[in-house]
Design a protein around this motif. Structure first.
Motif, PDB file in Angstrom:
ATOM      1  N   MET A  24     -10.122  17.061  -9.010  1.00 47.38           N
ATOM      2  CA  MET A  24     -10.283  16.040  -8.710  1.00 47.38           C
ATOM      3  C   MET A  24      -8.429  15.032  -8.599  1.00 47.38           C
ATOM      4  SD  MET A  24     -11.023  11.994 -11.104  1.00 47.38           S
ATOM      5  CE  MET A  24     -12.552  12.619 -10.543  1.00 47.38           C
ATOM      6  N   SER A  25      -8.401  15.006  -7.794  1.00 47.09           N
ATOM      7  CA  SER A  25      -6.737  15.181  -7.098  1.00 47.09           C
ATOM      8  C   SER A  25      -5.893  14.180  -8.073  1.00 47.09           C
ATOM      9  CB  SER A  25      -6.643  14.563  -5.816  1.00 47.09           C
ATOM     10  OG  SER A  25      -5.564  14.491  -5.902  1.00 47.09           O
ATOM     11  N   ASP A  26      -4.293  14.329  -8.939  1.00 43.82           N
ATOM     12  CA  ASP A  26      -4.748  13.640  -9.726  1.00 43.82           C
ATOM     13  C   ASP A  26      -3.220  12.517  -8.813  1.00 43.82           C
ATOM     14  OD1 ASP A  26      -1.875  12.154 -11.843  1.00 43.82           O
ATOM     15  OD2 ASP A  26      -2.070  14.446 -12.664  1.00 43.82           O
ATOM     16  N   ALA A  27      -2.435  11.757  -9.946  1.00 50.95           N
ATOM     17  CA  ALA A  27      -2.162  10.244  -8.679  1.00 50.95           C
ATOM     18  C   ALA A  27      -0.573  10.194  -8.140  1.00 50.95           C
ATOM     19  CB  ALA A  27      -2.486   9.109  -8.896  1.00 50.95           C
ATOM     20  N   ASN A  28       0.013  10.781  -9.235  1.00 51.53           N
ATOM     21  CA  ASN A  28       1.479  11.624  -9.234  1.00 51.53           C
ATOM     22  C   ASN A  28       1.731  12.887  -8.957  1.00 51.53           C
ATOM     23  OD1 ASN A  28       0.403  13.345 -11.540  1.00 51.53           O
ATOM     24  ND2 ASN A  28       1.815  12.109 -13.190  1.00 51.53           N
ATOM     25  N   ASN A  29       0.460  13.265  -7.751  1.00 53.77           N
ATOM     26  CA  ASN A  29       0.763  14.846  -6.903  1.00 53.77           C
ATOM     27  C   ASN A  29       0.422  14.382  -5.733  1.00 53.77           C
ATOM     28  OD1 ASN A  29       1.815  16.689  -8.707  1.00 53.77           O
ATOM     29  ND2 ASN A  29      -0.330  16.122  -9.431  1.00 53.77           N
ATOM     30  N   ILE A  30       1.364  13.968  -4.766  1.00 47.36           N
ATOM     31  CA  ILE A  30       1.323  12.991  -3.452  1.00 47.36           C
ATOM     32  C   ILE A  30       2.249  13.360  -2.477  1.00 47.36           C
ATOM     33  CG2 ILE A  30      -0.274  11.620  -4.209  1.00 47.36           C
ATOM     34  CD1 ILE A  30       1.528   9.696  -4.794  1.00 47.36           C
ATOM     35  N   VAL A  31       2.590  13.207  -1.399  1.00 49.72           N
ATOM     36  CA  VAL A  31       3.596  12.681  -0.410  1.00 49.72           C
ATOM     37  C   VAL A  31       3.442  11.024  -0.216  1.00 49.72           C
ATOM     38  CG1 VAL A  31       4.091  12.643   1.796  1.00 49.72           C
ATOM     39  CG2 VAL A  31       3.211  14.594   0.632  1.00 49.72           C
ATOM     40  N   ILE A  32       4.760  10.343  -0.410  1.00 49.15           N
ATOM     41  CA  ILE A  32       4.720   8.900  -0.354  1.00 49.15           C
ATOM     42  C   ILE A  32       5.280   9.021   1.484  1.00 49.15           C
ATOM     43  CG2 ILE A  32       5.868   7.088  -0.866  1.00 49.15           C
ATOM     44  CD1 ILE A  32       5.068   7.285  -3.621  1.00 49.15           C
ATOM     45  N   PHE A  33       5.124   8.155   2.214  1.00 48.70           N
ATOM     46  CA  PHE A  33       5.968   7.900   3.196  1.00 48.70           C
ATOM     47  C   PHE A  33       6.274   7.205   3.702  1.00 48.70           C
ATOM     48  CE2 PHE A  33       1.547   7.625   4.763  1.00 48.70           C
ATOM     49  CZ  PHE A  33       1.233   7.525   5.721  1.00 48.70           C
ATOM     50  N   ASP A  34       7.259   6.685   5.134  1.00 45.74           N
ATOM     51  CA  ASP A  34       7.675   5.109   5.612  1.00 45.74           C
ATOM     52  C   ASP A  34       7.738   5.926   7.632  1.00 45.74           C
ATOM     53  OD1 ASP A  34       7.927   2.300   5.418  1.00 45.74           O
ATOM     54  OD2 ASP A  34       9.476   3.094   6.282  1.00 45.74           O
ATOM     55  N   PHE A  35       7.419   4.690   7.939  1.00 51.74           N
ATOM     56  CA  PHE A  35       7.722   5.010   9.362  1.00 51.74           C
ATOM     57  C   PHE A  35       8.700   3.750   9.755  1.00 51.74           C
ATOM     58  CE2 PHE A  35       3.616   7.441  10.624  1.00 51.74           C
ATOM     59  CZ  PHE A  35       4.422   8.333  10.886  1.00 51.74           C
ATOM     60  N   GLU A  36       9.506   3.913  10.646  1.00 49.48           N
ATOM     61  CA  GLU A  36      10.190   2.736  11.105  1.00 49.48           C
ATOM     62  C   GLU A  36      10.396   3.083  12.702  1.00 49.48           C
ATOM     63  OE1 GLU A  36      11.881   0.874   9.343  1.00 49.48           O
ATOM     64  OE2 GLU A  36      11.453   1.814   7.677  1.00 49.48           O
ATOM     65  N   THR A  37       9.438   1.473  13.523  1.00 48.93           N
ATOM     66  CA  THR A  37       9.447   1.749  14.693  1.00 48.93           C
ATOM     67  C   THR A  37       9.764   1.077  15.967  1.00 48.93           C
ATOM     68  OG1 THR A  37       7.883   0.042  14.293  1.00 48.93           O
ATOM     69  CG2 THR A  37       6.700   2.530  13.400  1.00 48.93           C
ATOM     70  N   THR A  38       9.133   1.108  17.230  1.00 48.21           N
ATOM     71  CA  THR A  38       9.882   0.008  17.987  1.00 48.21           C
ATOM     72  C   THR A  38       9.093  -1.517  17.952  1.00 48.21           C
ATOM     73  OG1 THR A  38       8.072   0.356  19.506  1.00 48.21           O
ATOM     74  CG2 THR A  38       9.707   2.261  19.608  1.00 48.21           C
ATOM     75  N   GLY A  39       7.829  -1.342  16.788  1.00 46.35           N
ATOM     76  CA  GLY A  39       7.335  -2.912  17.375  1.00 46.35           C
ATOM     77  C   GLY A  39       6.212  -2.658  16.381  1.00 46.35           C
ATOM     78  N   LEU A  40       5.411  -3.775  16.041  1.00 44.60           N
ATOM     79  CA  LEU A  40       4.329  -3.600  14.899  1.00 44.60           C
ATOM     80  C   LEU A  40       2.753  -2.903  15.123  1.00 44.60           C
ATOM     81  CD1 LEU A  40       4.489  -7.509  14.252  1.00 44.60           C
ATOM     82  CD2 LEU A  40       5.568  -5.185  12.957  1.00 44.60           C
ATOM     83  N   SER A  41       2.384  -2.134  16.207  1.00 36.49           N
ATOM     84  CA  SER A  41       1.006  -2.150  16.502  1.00 36.49           C
ATOM     85  C   SER A  41       1.130  -0.609  18.012  1.00 36.49           C
ATOM     86  CB  SER A  41      -0.211  -2.758  17.381  1.00 36.49           C
ATOM     87  OG  SER A  41      -0.619  -1.863  17.289  1.00 36.49           O
ATOM     88  N   PRO A  42       0.707   0.624  17.681  1.00 34.94           N
ATOM     89  CA  PRO A  42       0.976   1.546  18.391  1.00 34.94           C
ATOM     90  C   PRO A  42      -0.236   1.006  19.348  1.00 34.94           C
ATOM     91  CG  PRO A  42      -0.191   2.366  16.334  1.00 34.94           C
ATOM     92  CD  PRO A  42       0.095   1.008  15.961  1.00 34.94           C
ATOM     93  N   LYS A  43      -1.308   0.276  19.306  1.00 33.61           N
ATOM     94  CA  LYS A  43      -2.171   0.013  20.465  1.00 33.61           C
ATOM     95  C   LYS A  43      -1.246  -0.518  21.409  1.00 33.61           C
ATOM     96  CE  LYS A  43      -5.815  -0.528  17.535  1.00 33.61           C
ATOM     97  NZ  LYS A  43      -7.042  -0.841  17.022  1.00 33.61           N
ATOM     98  N   MET A  44      -0.213  -1.586  21.229  1.00 33.00           N
ATOM     99  CA  MET A  44       0.763  -2.099  22.452  1.00 33.00           C
ATOM    100  C   MET A  44       1.551  -1.267  22.905  1.00 33.00           C
ATOM    101  SD  MET A  44      -0.721  -5.095  21.993  1.00 33.00           S
ATOM    102  CE  MET A  44      -0.098  -6.148  22.661  1.00 33.00           C
ATOM    103  N   GLY A  45       1.513  -0.177  22.014  1.00 34.46           N
ATOM    104  CA  GLY A  45       2.293   0.933  23.210  1.00 34.46           C
ATOM    105  C   GLY A  45       3.942   1.132  22.079  1.00 34.46           C
ATOM    106  N   ASP A  46       3.855   0.557  21.227  1.00 39.61           N
ATOM    107  CA  ASP A  46       5.226   1.127  20.271  1.00 39.61           C
ATOM    108  C   ASP A  46       5.046   2.028  20.099  1.00 39.61           C
ATOM    109  OD1 ASP A  46       5.968  -1.932  20.423  1.00 39.61           O
ATOM    110  OD2 ASP A  46       4.422  -2.473  18.675  1.00 39.61           O
ATOM    111  N   ARG A  47       5.772   2.897  19.703  1.00 36.22           N
ATOM    112  CA  ARG A  47       6.359   4.039  18.859  1.00 36.22           C
ATOM    113  C   ARG A  47       7.324   4.337  17.662  1.00 36.22           C
ATOM    114  NH1 ARG A  47       5.629   8.286  22.734  1.00 36.22           N
ATOM    115  NH2 ARG A  47       5.407   9.327  20.444  1.00 36.22           N
ATOM    116  N   ALA A  48       7.130   5.614  17.251  1.00 37.22           N
ATOM    117  CA  ALA A  48       7.660   5.993  16.100  1.00 37.22           C
ATOM    118  C   ALA A  48       9.133   6.118  15.906  1.00 37.22           C
ATOM    119  CB  ALA A  48       7.258   6.761  15.034  1.00 37.22           C
TER     120      ALA A  48
END
Length: 204
Positions: A1-25
């Motif tokens: 069972m994976s421990d909750a304090n062994n993880i990768v926490i990540f964040d993006f800044e992007t061109t907009g709100l949705s990749p479905k609308m063509g926005d990119r990281a």
């Protein structure tokens, strides 16, 4: 069972709100946590193949001039996928960041094997007395020391990590659960707030 304090926490800044609308990281930031400590960091700007508008420039502080010198999204995301390895992932408002992670990795035919959880959803259940559950509000509410600017990916990842670890500590101390699993926190995110106390009180 994976421990909750062994993880990768990540964040993006992007061109907009949705990749479905063509926005990119345009930026990725991440921290790897092992046994509750930040042991590794990843940060990179990436060129999205388009110009960003003035709102995004002002919101993030990332200019088109900065992005002109950055590597393409494909290169950065290939490196980031290597960084993730098989670890589980956490983001604040994870549905947003997951949508960009999935879209950018799909473009380069790569994927990740870990699970994803949301620190904002968890905070709504564990930190119910906070004024709201925006990242900056939670940092202030928990008296976490911060030096830097929000809406840059690595800083937001660092602050999310501190909020996440504080919530794990709160669960451990209040409910006498020595090891908090990632699966438990995923379950909490889907549990109605009114049922959280009962779930944690009965957790084995």
């Amino acid at each position: 069972m994976s421990d909750a304090n062994n993880i990768v926490i990540f964040d993006f800044e992007t061109t907009g709100l949705s990749p479905k609308m063509g926005d990119r990281a345009i930026e990725i930031g991440a921290v790897r946590i092992k046994n509750g400590l930040v042991v590794e960091r990843f940060q990179a700007l990436m060129h999205p193949g388009m110009r960003v508008n003035s709102f995004i420039e002002n919101f993030t502080g990332i200019s088109n001039e900065m992005l002109a010198e950055a590597q393409p999204c494909a290169v950065v995301m290939d490196n980031f996928c290597d960084f993730i390895d098989s670890d589980n992932l956490v983001a604040h408002n994870a549905s947003f960041d997951k949508s960009f992670l999935d879209a950018e990795l799909q473009r380069i035919s790569r994927h990740y094997s870990g699970q994803i959880s949301c620190s904002m959803l968890l905070a709504r259940r564990i930190l119910r007395d906070a004024p709201n559950h925006k990242l900056g509000t939670l940092v202030d509410y928990l008296n976490i020391q911060s030096e830097g600017g929000y809406h840059r990916a690595l800083f937001d990842s660092e602050m999310t990590a501190q909020v996440w670890l504080a919530m794990i500590t709160k669960i451990q101390h209040h409910y006498k659960i020595p090891t908090v699993s990632f699966a438990l926190l995923q379950k909490l995110c889907k549990t109605p707030a009114s049922a959280v106390h009962r779930l944690l009180s009965n957790w084995q």
